[in-house]
Write an enzyme that holds these catalytic residues in place. Structure first.
Site, mmCIF file in Angstrom:
data_model
loop_
_atom_site.group_PDB
_atom_site.id
_atom_site.type_symbol
_atom_site.label_atom_id
_atom_site.label_comp_id
_atom_site.label_asym_id
_atom_site.label_seq_id
_atom_site.Cartn_x
_atom_site.Cartn_y
_atom_site.Cartn_z
ATOM 1 N N HIS A 65 0.807 -1.224 0.000
ATOM 2 C CA HIS A 65 0.000 0.000 0.000
ATOM 3 C C HIS A 65 0.842 1.276 0.000
ATOM 4 O O HIS A 65 0.295 2.364 -0.019
ATOM 5 C CB HIS A 65 -0.911 0.030 1.223
ATOM 6 C CG HIS A 65 -1.749 -1.195 1.373
ATOM 7 N ND1 HIS A 65 -1.372 -2.281 2.138
ATOM 8 C CD2 HIS A 65 -2.944 -1.517 0.826
ATOM 9 C CE1 HIS A 65 -2.307 -3.211 2.065
ATOM 10 N NE2 HIS A 65 -3.266 -2.782 1.287
ATOM 11 N N GLN A 69 7.448 -6.694 6.469
ATOM 12 C CA GLN A 69 8.235 -6.754 7.711
ATOM 13 C C GLN A 69 9.053 -8.045 7.809
ATOM 14 O O GLN A 69 10.176 -8.045 8.319
ATOM 15 C CB GLN A 69 7.275 -6.625 8.906
ATOM 16 C CG GLN A 69 7.992 -6.466 10.236
ATOM 17 C CD GLN A 69 7.021 -6.350 11.392
ATOM 18 O OE1 GLN A 69 5.965 -5.739 11.262
ATOM 19 N NE2 GLN A 69 7.356 -6.956 12.522
ATOM 20 N N CYS A 86 -1.376 0.629 7.227
ATOM 21 C CA CYS A 86 -2.349 0.087 6.266
ATOM 22 C C CYS A 86 -3.384 -0.774 6.969
ATOM 23 O O CYS A 86 -4.492 -0.954 6.474
ATOM 24 C CB CYS A 86 -1.653 -0.678 5.138
ATOM 25 S SG CYS A 86 -0.724 -2.126 5.647
HETATM 26 ZN ZN ZN Z 1 0.224 -2.601 3.604
#
Ligand code: ZN
Length: 195
Positions: free
Chosen positions: A88, A126, A156
């Site tokens: 995103h 991540q 997000c």
């Molecule tokens: Zn995201």
């Protein structure tokens, strides 16, 4: 994208034009006072937030590696992490804890933070960021073992979609003795969770 992948220079003027188009498509009036310099500011911000594409871990470490006979565990807690999710392009941020056991070489503490920054300032998930930090640290000092734990909030998730405001994502990567030896891993996790 490997550890040594390096992007080309960003064309700031081109990005500025794209930002102008984006703002206009949102429905904004580009001539209004507050937005006059926004495309240029956005381009500059994007260039900074993606600076990791124009860096390598070798460059940021810049030789700050020292001989040492110590073979105990070194743990650095609470390194700040700011990154952008690749799904995103929204920020995720939090803290990262890093530990290693040396095999004769140690690295300047600030350089560990620079390694985190180098990979965090690329589009990320991540899980991969955690792994890239662990591998780059291991490779830079040929460590006997490395552990990385990262705890982040993802905007997000918080601002859109499921709107889970308080959830934290925790990821870990363990290499070498941190992977193979349960006692070493346990010692690392204890030190990470202290305080
Ligand atoms: Zn995201």
């Amino acid at each position: 994208m490997g550890l040594n992948w390096q992007g080309g220079l960003m064309d700031r003027q081109k990005v500025e034009n794209l930002m102008r188009e984006l703002l206009s498509e949102i429905g904004e009036d580009l001539n209004r006072d507050g937005l006059k310099d926004t495309p240029a500011r956005m381009a500059k911000a994007i260039e900074f937030l993606t600076r990791g594409y124009r860096q390598t871990p070798e460059e940021v470490v810049n030789g700050a590696i020292f001989e040492s006979t110590a073979d105990n565990m070194v743990v650095i807690r609470d390194i700040e992490v700011y990154s952008l999710c690749e799904h995103h392009l929204m920020p995720f941020f939090g803290r990262c804890h890093v530990g290693y056991i040396s095999r004769g070489k140690v690295i300047g503490v600030s350089k560990i933070a620079r390694i985190v920054d180098c990979f965090a300032s690329r589009l990320q998930i991540q899980e991969r960021l955690t792994n890239e930090v662990a591998r780059a640290l291991r490779d830079s000092i040929d460590a006997e073992g490395v552990g990385v734990v990262m705890e982040c909030h993802h905007l997000c998730m918080m601002m859109r979609g499921v709107e889970k405001q308080n959830s934290t994502m925790v990821t870990s990567a363990v290499l070498g003795s941190f992977h193979d030896d349960p006692a070493t891993r346990a010692e690392f996790m204890t030190l990470v969770n202290k305080g």
